[in-house]
Structures are given as C-alpha cells and as structure tokens.
Design a protein around this motif. Structure first.
Motif, PDB file in Angstrom:
ATOM      1  N   ARG A 110     -21.430 -10.669 -16.471  1.00 24.52           N
ATOM      2  CA  ARG A 110     -22.427 -10.018 -15.601  1.00 24.52           C
ATOM      3  C   ARG A 110     -22.848 -10.952 -14.487  1.00 24.52           C
ATOM      4  NH1 ARG A 110     -26.291  -7.813 -20.128  1.00 24.52           N
ATOM      5  NH2 ARG A 110     -26.651 -10.015 -20.242  1.00 24.52           N
ATOM      6  N   LEU A 111     -22.967 -10.362 -13.323  1.00 26.61           N
ATOM      7  CA  LEU A 111     -23.527 -11.082 -12.177  1.00 26.61           C
ATOM      8  C   LEU A 111     -24.732 -10.299 -11.682  1.00 26.61           C
ATOM      9  CD1 LEU A 111     -20.340 -11.949 -10.077  1.00 26.61           C
ATOM     10  CD2 LEU A 111     -21.614 -13.459 -11.590  1.00 26.61           C
ATOM     11  N   ARG A 112     -25.806 -11.014 -11.395  1.00 31.77           N
ATOM     12  CA  ARG A 112     -27.000 -10.363 -10.852  1.00 31.77           C
ATOM     13  C   ARG A 112     -27.104 -10.695  -9.365  1.00 31.77           C
ATOM     14  NH1 ARG A 112     -31.391  -8.048 -13.023  1.00 31.77           N
ATOM     15  NH2 ARG A 112     -30.944  -8.862 -15.090  1.00 31.77           N
ATOM     16  N   ASP A 113     -27.208  -9.655  -8.560  1.00 28.69           N
ATOM     17  CA  ASP A 113     -27.387  -9.839  -7.121  1.00 28.69           C
ATOM     18  C   ASP A 113     -28.791 -10.389  -6.908  1.00 28.69           C
ATOM     19  OD1 ASP A 113     -28.394  -8.926  -4.390  1.00 28.69           O
ATOM     20  OD2 ASP A 113     -26.213  -8.558  -4.245  1.00 28.69           O
ATOM     21  N   GLU A 114     -28.883 -11.519  -6.261  1.00 21.66           N
ATOM     22  CA  GLU A 114     -30.174 -12.195  -6.061  1.00 21.66           C
ATOM     23  C   GLU A 114     -31.145 -11.357  -5.231  1.00 21.66           C
ATOM     24  OE1 GLU A 114     -31.226 -14.981  -7.520  1.00 21.66           O
ATOM     25  OE2 GLU A 114     -29.304 -15.124  -8.549  1.00 21.66           O
ATOM     26  N   ASP A 115     -30.628 -10.625  -4.257  1.00 15.87           N
ATOM     27  CA  ASP A 115     -31.496  -9.843  -3.375  1.00 15.87           C
ATOM     28  C   ASP A 115     -31.956  -8.542  -4.033  1.00 15.87           C
ATOM     29  OD1 ASP A 115     -31.226 -11.772  -1.392  1.00 15.87           O
ATOM     30  OD2 ASP A 115     -29.408 -10.795  -0.604  1.00 15.87           O
ATOM     31  N   THR A 164     -23.731  -6.522 -11.693  1.00  8.76           N
ATOM     32  CA  THR A 164     -22.330  -6.163 -11.492  1.00  8.76           C
ATOM     33  C   THR A 164     -21.558  -6.709 -12.684  1.00  8.76           C
ATOM     34  OG1 THR A 164     -22.534  -6.307  -9.087  1.00  8.76           O
ATOM     35  CG2 THR A 164     -20.310  -6.442 -10.002  1.00  8.76           C
ATOM     36  N   TYR A 165     -20.720  -5.868 -13.251  1.00  4.58           N
ATOM     37  CA  TYR A 165     -19.897  -6.272 -14.382  1.00  4.58           C
ATOM     38  C   TYR A 165     -18.477  -6.510 -13.888  1.00  4.58           C
ATOM     39  CZ  TYR A 165     -23.690  -4.858 -17.421  1.00  4.58           C
ATOM     40  OH  TYR A 165     -24.904  -4.753 -18.045  1.00  4.58           O
ATOM     41  N   LEU A 166     -17.973  -7.688 -14.172  1.00  6.13           N
ATOM     42  CA  LEU A 166     -16.603  -8.053 -13.823  1.00  6.13           C
ATOM     43  C   LEU A 166     -15.778  -8.040 -15.110  1.00  6.13           C
ATOM     44  CD1 LEU A 166     -17.384 -10.965 -11.377  1.00  6.13           C
ATOM     45  CD2 LEU A 166     -16.587  -8.677 -10.790  1.00  6.13           C
ATOM     46  N   TRP A 167     -14.792  -7.165 -15.131  1.00  6.88           N
ATOM     47  CA  TRP A 167     -13.991  -6.937 -16.329  1.00  6.88           C
ATOM     48  C   TRP A 167     -12.679  -7.690 -16.270  1.00  6.88           C
ATOM     49  CZ3 TRP A 167     -15.709  -4.262 -20.516  1.00  6.88           C
ATOM     50  CH2 TRP A 167     -16.890  -3.523 -20.335  1.00  6.88           C
ATOM     51  N   THR A 168     -12.269  -8.208 -17.417  1.00 10.26           N
ATOM     52  CA  THR A 168     -10.980  -8.862 -17.579  1.00 10.26           C
ATOM     53  C   THR A 168     -10.293  -8.232 -18.786  1.00 10.26           C
ATOM     54  OG1 THR A 168     -11.931 -10.934 -16.773  1.00 10.26           O
ATOM     55  CG2 THR A 168      -9.806 -11.079 -17.897  1.00 10.26           C
ATOM     56  N   PHE A 169      -9.032  -7.895 -18.622  1.00 11.43           N
ATOM     57  CA  PHE A 169      -8.267  -7.305 -19.719  1.00 11.43           C
ATOM     58  C   PHE A 169      -7.602  -8.418 -20.514  1.00 11.43           C
ATOM     59  CE2 PHE A 169      -8.911  -3.990 -16.751  1.00 11.43           C
ATOM     60  CZ  PHE A 169      -8.912  -2.821 -17.462  1.00 11.43           C
ATOM     61  N   GLU A 170      -7.695  -8.328 -21.819  1.00  8.60           N
ATOM     62  CA  GLU A 170      -7.136  -9.354 -22.699  1.00  8.60           C
ATOM     63  C   GLU A 170      -6.357  -8.663 -23.813  1.00  8.60           C
ATOM     64  OE1 GLU A 170     -10.246 -11.986 -23.900  1.00  8.60           O
ATOM     65  OE2 GLU A 170     -10.716 -12.518 -21.840  1.00  8.60           O
ATOM     66  N   TYR A 171      -5.113  -8.378 -23.535  1.00  5.43           N
ATOM     67  CA  TYR A 171      -4.296  -7.613 -24.471  1.00  5.43           C
ATOM     68  C   TYR A 171      -3.583  -8.490 -25.507  1.00  5.43           C
ATOM     69  CZ  TYR A 171      -4.987  -3.255 -21.928  1.00  5.43           C
ATOM     70  OH  TYR A 171      -5.521  -2.118 -21.359  1.00  5.43           O
ATOM     71  N   ASP A 172      -3.890  -9.773 -25.544  1.00  2.00           N
ATOM     72  CA  ASP A 172      -3.280 -10.652 -26.541  1.00  2.00           C
ATOM     73  C   ASP A 172      -3.604 -10.219 -27.970  1.00  2.00           C
ATOM     74  OD1 ASP A 172      -2.331 -12.139 -24.439  1.00  2.00           O
ATOM     75  OD2 ASP A 172      -3.899 -13.662 -24.568  1.00  2.00           O
TER      76      ASP A 172
END
Length: 172
Positions: free
Chosen positions: A69-74, A79-87
């Motif tokens: 998660r990233l929070r916009d300072e203003d 915002t959620y940044l997703w990464t796929f990890e199919y291992d």
C-alpha cells in the motif's frame, strides 16, 4: 518450471480458472511483470474494476499475489500495487491432490464398509440401516429397494487412489 511454461500448462490454467472463474481468468492468465494497480489491470484488460479486484483478492488468499500500500501524501488515498507470485502454484496443487487423496480414501472406506440399497424408480440410495427402517421400500414411491453392488465404484476409487499415490510418491 519457468514462469511462461507454468502459465501454458493446462493443469495450471484449469487450477487458475477454478480459483478465479471465467471473469477473473484474464487477470490470472496474463500477469504483468512487476507491480501493477488494479485500475491499470482493469484498463489494460478491458474489465470491470470489481472483477479485477475480486480476482486479485482470490489470488492473494491463495498466496499467488501480494500487494503493498502507498498513501498519497496530499489526498490520503491508498493505492495498492499488486505483484503476481505464481511460484506457489505447484505446492498448492500438491496440497489439493493430498486433500483429494484423503477424501477419496475416506469415501472408499465408507463405500467398502457399508451395504447399500437402491430405489430403481427414484434413483435414491440408502444404507442398510435406512433401508431396513423403511421396510426395504422407497419412502418416496413405495417401490422395493434392491441390494446395490458398488464394487465397480470401489474399483474406480482404487484406481484413482493408486494413480494419485503414484503421482504424489505416497506409499501405502
């Protein structure tokens, strides 16, 4: 197994389809490299945002995606940044096969240890005790209940159990 090979495997495609369903499959089948937002995925794939989010959450629950998660300072928006990890897919599939093996062994024991009677008219199966309670007559239609031979079912279960044990390298 390389990432690309993993996604081309029909068993893995079926597994992903079972997890996310047809509406989530575009999300699961073409994971981008690196981090991506749910909004970017929805736009790139031409999908509804809710469908993308549902698929991402299912993948997350099954250890196939992570987010930060990233929070916009203003604005304070997250915002959620997703990464796929199919291992984890091969391990998840092995766990599913273990559960299936256990369930099949349990069901086989039940089939082997009980005697069944069948109403040919309504296709309802009864255990011996139930059939006896009903006087060996179907409670729905009154037809006589006939002894049922389930040996072919038990044999089919034995075959499937053997195949699963071989695949999982499980000794009896």
């Amino acid at each position: 197994m390389a990432f690309e090979e993993l996604l081309e495997d029909p068993v893995i495609q079926k597994y992903l389809h079972e997890l996310v369903g047809p509406t989530g499959m575009p999300v699961a089948a073409a994971p981008p490299d690196g981090e991506v937002t749910d909004e970017e995925l929805a736009e790139d794939l031409g999908l509804e945002l809710n469908d993308v989010r549902r698929a991402l959450f299912i993948l997350y629950e099954n250890d196939l995606a992570t987010y930060r998660r990233l929070r916009d300072e203003d604005s304070g928006w997250l915002t959620y940044l997703w990464t796929f990890e199919y291992d984890a897919i091969p391990e998840n599939l092995a766990d599913e096969m273990d559960r299936l093996l256990g369930a099949l062994e349990e069901r086989r024991e039940y089939e082997q240890d009980n005697e069944f009677f069948l109403c040919e008219v309504d296709s309802i199966r009864f255990e011996f005790g139930e059939a006896m309670d009903f006087g060996f007559q179907c409670p729905e239609c009154g037809s006589p209940l006939d002894a049922m031979d389930n040996s072919r079912l038990v044999e089919a279960m034995d075959d499937r159990i053997g195949a699963l044990r071989d695949e999982l390298n499980v000794d009896i």
